[in-house]
Design a protein around this motif. Structure first.
Motif, PDB file in Angstrom:
ATOM      1  N   HIS A   1     -10.061  -1.150  -6.705  1.00 31.91           N
ATOM      2  CA  HIS A   1      -9.524  -0.099  -5.841  1.00 31.91           C
ATOM      3  C   HIS A   1     -10.178   1.246  -6.160  1.00 31.91           C
ATOM      4  O   HIS A   1     -11.295   1.276  -6.671  1.00 31.91           O
ATOM      5  CB  HIS A   1      -8.002  -0.030  -5.934  1.00 31.91           C
ATOM      6  N   TYR A   2      -9.478   2.348  -5.913  1.00 35.24           N
ATOM      7  CA  TYR A   2     -10.098   3.666  -5.978  1.00 35.24           C
ATOM      8  C   TYR A   2      -9.387   4.583  -6.973  1.00 35.24           C
ATOM      9  O   TYR A   2      -8.247   4.347  -7.354  1.00 35.24           O
ATOM     10  CB  TYR A   2     -10.056   4.338  -4.600  1.00 35.24           C
TER      11      TYR A   2
ATOM     12  N   GLY B   1      -5.337   1.590 -10.314  1.00 31.64           N
ATOM     13  CA  GLY B   1      -6.061   0.511  -9.678  1.00 31.64           C
ATOM     14  C   GLY B   1      -5.115  -0.593  -9.230  1.00 31.64           C
ATOM     15  O   GLY B   1      -3.898  -0.521  -9.428  1.00 31.64           O
ATOM     16  N   ARG B   2      -5.690  -1.634  -8.633  1.00 28.52           N
ATOM     17  CA  ARG B   2      -4.877  -2.724  -8.113  1.00 28.52           C
ATOM     18  C   ARG B   2      -5.100  -4.040  -8.844  1.00 28.52           C
ATOM     19  O   ARG B   2      -4.364  -5.013  -8.620  1.00 28.52           O
ATOM     20  CB  ARG B   2      -5.209  -2.928  -6.623  1.00 28.52           C
ATOM     21  N   THR B   3      -6.129  -4.091  -9.682  1.00 26.93           N
ATOM     22  CA  THR B   3      -6.457  -5.334 -10.380  1.00 26.93           C
ATOM     23  C   THR B   3      -6.802  -5.021 -11.832  1.00 26.93           C
ATOM     24  O   THR B   3      -6.898  -3.866 -12.236  1.00 26.93           O
ATOM     25  CB  THR B   3      -7.647  -6.038  -9.718  1.00 26.93           C
TER      26      THR B   3
ATOM     27  N   CYS C   1      -0.122   5.624  -9.344  1.00 24.37           N
ATOM     28  CA  CYS C   1      -1.080   5.576  -8.242  1.00 24.37           C
ATOM     29  C   CYS C   1      -2.541   5.685  -8.647  1.00 24.37           C
ATOM     30  O   CYS C   1      -3.421   5.602  -7.793  1.00 24.37           O
ATOM     31  CB  CYS C   1      -0.742   6.673  -7.244  1.00 24.37           C
TER      32      CYS C   1
ATOM     33  N   CYS D   1       0.814  -1.218   0.000  1.00 23.68           N
ATOM     34  CA  CYS D   1       0.000   0.000   0.000  1.00 23.68           C
ATOM     35  C   CYS D   1       0.850   1.272   0.000  1.00 23.68           C
ATOM     36  O   CYS D   1       0.411   2.337  -0.434  1.00 23.68           O
ATOM     37  CB  CYS D   1      -0.925   0.031   1.219  1.00 23.68           C
TER      38      CYS D   1
ATOM     39  N   THR E   1      -9.350   5.391 -10.171  1.00 22.95           N
ATOM     40  CA  THR E   1      -8.675   4.625 -11.226  1.00 22.95           C
ATOM     41  C   THR E   1      -8.611   5.379 -12.550  1.00 22.95           C
ATOM     42  O   THR E   1      -8.811   4.803 -13.623  1.00 22.95           O
ATOM     43  CB  THR E   1      -9.409   3.282 -11.428  1.00 22.95           C
TER      44      THR E   1
ATOM     45  N   TYR F   1     -15.507  -1.914   3.126  1.00 22.77           N
ATOM     46  CA  TYR F   1     -15.026  -3.078   2.377  1.00 22.77           C
ATOM     47  C   TYR F   1     -15.644  -4.341   2.970  1.00 22.77           C
ATOM     48  O   TYR F   1     -15.811  -4.405   4.181  1.00 22.77           O
ATOM     49  CB  TYR F   1     -13.492  -3.128   2.476  1.00 22.77           C
TER      50      TYR F   1
ATOM     51  N   HIS G   1       0.369   5.530  -0.884  1.00 26.66           N
ATOM     52  CA  HIS G   1      -0.175   6.182   0.309  1.00 26.66           C
ATOM     53  C   HIS G   1       0.916   6.807   1.174  1.00 26.66           C
ATOM     54  O   HIS G   1       0.687   7.087   2.350  1.00 26.66           O
ATOM     55  CB  HIS G   1      -1.015   5.186   1.108  1.00 26.66           C
TER      56      HIS G   1
ATOM     57  N   ASN H   1     -11.666  -6.376  -6.152  1.00 29.42           N
ATOM     58  CA  ASN H   1     -11.787  -4.929  -6.008  1.00 29.42           C
ATOM     59  C   ASN H   1     -10.758  -4.198  -6.862  1.00 29.42           C
ATOM     60  O   ASN H   1      -9.549  -4.347  -6.645  1.00 29.42           O
ATOM     61  CB  ASN H   1     -11.589  -4.532  -4.549  1.00 29.42           C
TER      62      ASN H   1
END
Length: 344
Positions: A148-149, A119-121, A116, A47, A151, A264, A51, A146
């Motif tokens: 993520h945020y 997304g993560r997927t 950043c 993360c 994106t 979540y 972050h 998910n």
């Protein structure tokens, strides 16, 4: 020069830029994006890249460490600081790897934005999770994937970036190429305030706000109203898709679902269909009756809605993802997608 110095008397050349940044979301040290790990007193390595400014520099090797990995946990309390975008060594970062495996070429500060906001997927993660499973049979081994945020970069690259779940046999719009002057994130977003400069848009678009801009002469949401911005079509189709996911869960999977975007994993069980999330001693019960068909539709819905600027970043791509997901759910629901009036 030698001291002592009076801090108030030191001339600061970029006072306005610092003030703009300080008021932006990137500098908000009270935000959940930077305080989430306070109790643990460390930000996990996976993360920390986005972050924490220190984590970002560690990931790209700007601090002299190995690039491509954060060496360990980072202490919380940092933000997206000046060094995240202004480190001179950022010029050495020539590509950013997306979750789909795409290696996208970048220049300078593009590396900060695209690292950043990707997304993560990707859709490949969803495809791998549902491979060889019956489309409409609930499987307790499936869990929500998910994206993520925030994106934005994933949306912008479209099908080329592979962020969405792509249905077999369908083609998808690639990177959204705007007018020539709009070639990077900073073309629209002030790099310090993060606000969008709307005046340049008015060179080509007759509208009073970015959300009021319309890019097509046809309606995509079945309303036949082309006087509103394309944002409205996307928002309406996203709402329709979520409703279809809920109906499918109750009528086809036989397990009602509730969405709560504030916590979540966002989708929760409602076994008795009373409209309330099932609770245990450990808290709300995550939804565990995903089928391959519902999972991939919910993933596309979350990906689209995770980017509040989707209507500007790549409206064609997100409309395609929404339509294909609705069309896929319409079959087991016995719904005539054509009669709905929605378009791809």
């Amino acid at each position: 020069m030698s001291g002592p110095f009076d801090a108030a008397g030191v001339d600061v050349q970029n006072t306005q830029e610092i003030a703009d940044w300080f008021r932006s979301a990137h500098a908000d040290a009270t935000a959940e994006a930077f305080r989430h790990w306070d109790e643990e007193e460390e930000i996990t390595a996976v993360c920390a890249t986005c972050h924490s400014g220190a984590g970002f520099r560690d990931f790209h090797g700007l601090d002299g460490s190995e690039a491509g990995v954060v060496d360990g946990p980072i202490r919380p309390g940092g933000v997206v600081d000046c060094g995240t975008c202004h480190d001179a060594r950022l010029a050495d970062v020539t590509e950013v790897v997306f979750p789909s495996g795409l290696r996208h070429p970048v220049q300078g500060v593009e590396a900060s934005c695209m690292t950043c906001h990707q997304g993560r997927t990707s859709g490949e993660d969803v495809a791998e999770a549902v491979a060889d499973l019956d489309l409409d049979t609930p499987n307790p081994d499936l869990s929500f994937v998910n994206p993520h945020y925030a994106t934005a970069a994933a949306t912008w690259l479209g099908g080329y970036g592979g962020s969405g779940y792509h249905y077999e046999g369908m083609s998808y719009a690639g990177r959204f190429f705007h007018a020539p002057p709009v070639a990077s994130c900073n073309s629209c977003h002030d790099p310090h305030t993060l606000e969008v400069a709307f005046e340049p848009c008015q060179t080509c678009h007759l509208a009073d706000s970015p959300r009021a801009i319309r890019i097509a002469r046809q309606s995509y949401d079945g309303s036949d109203d082309t006087s509103k911005g394309i944002h409205s079509d996307i928002e309406a189709n996203a709402a329709t898709l979520l409703d279809m996911v809920k109906t499918y869960a109750a009528e086809v999977a036989g397990a009602p679902i509730i969405h709560d975007g504030s916590r979540y994993p966002y989708f929760f069980a409602d076994a008795n269909g009373d409209g309330a999330i099932d609770q245990t001693a450990n808290g709300p019960t995550a939804y565990e009756a995903w089928t391959p068909r519902s999972l991939r539709a919910a993933y596309n819905w979350k990906l689209v809605t995770a980017d509040p600027g989707n209507f500007a970043h790549n409206p064609v791509y997100v409309l395609q993802l929404l339509y294909d997901s609705m069309a896929d759910l319409s079959d087991p629901l016995g719904v005539d997608i054509d009669a709905m009036g929605v378009r791809r």
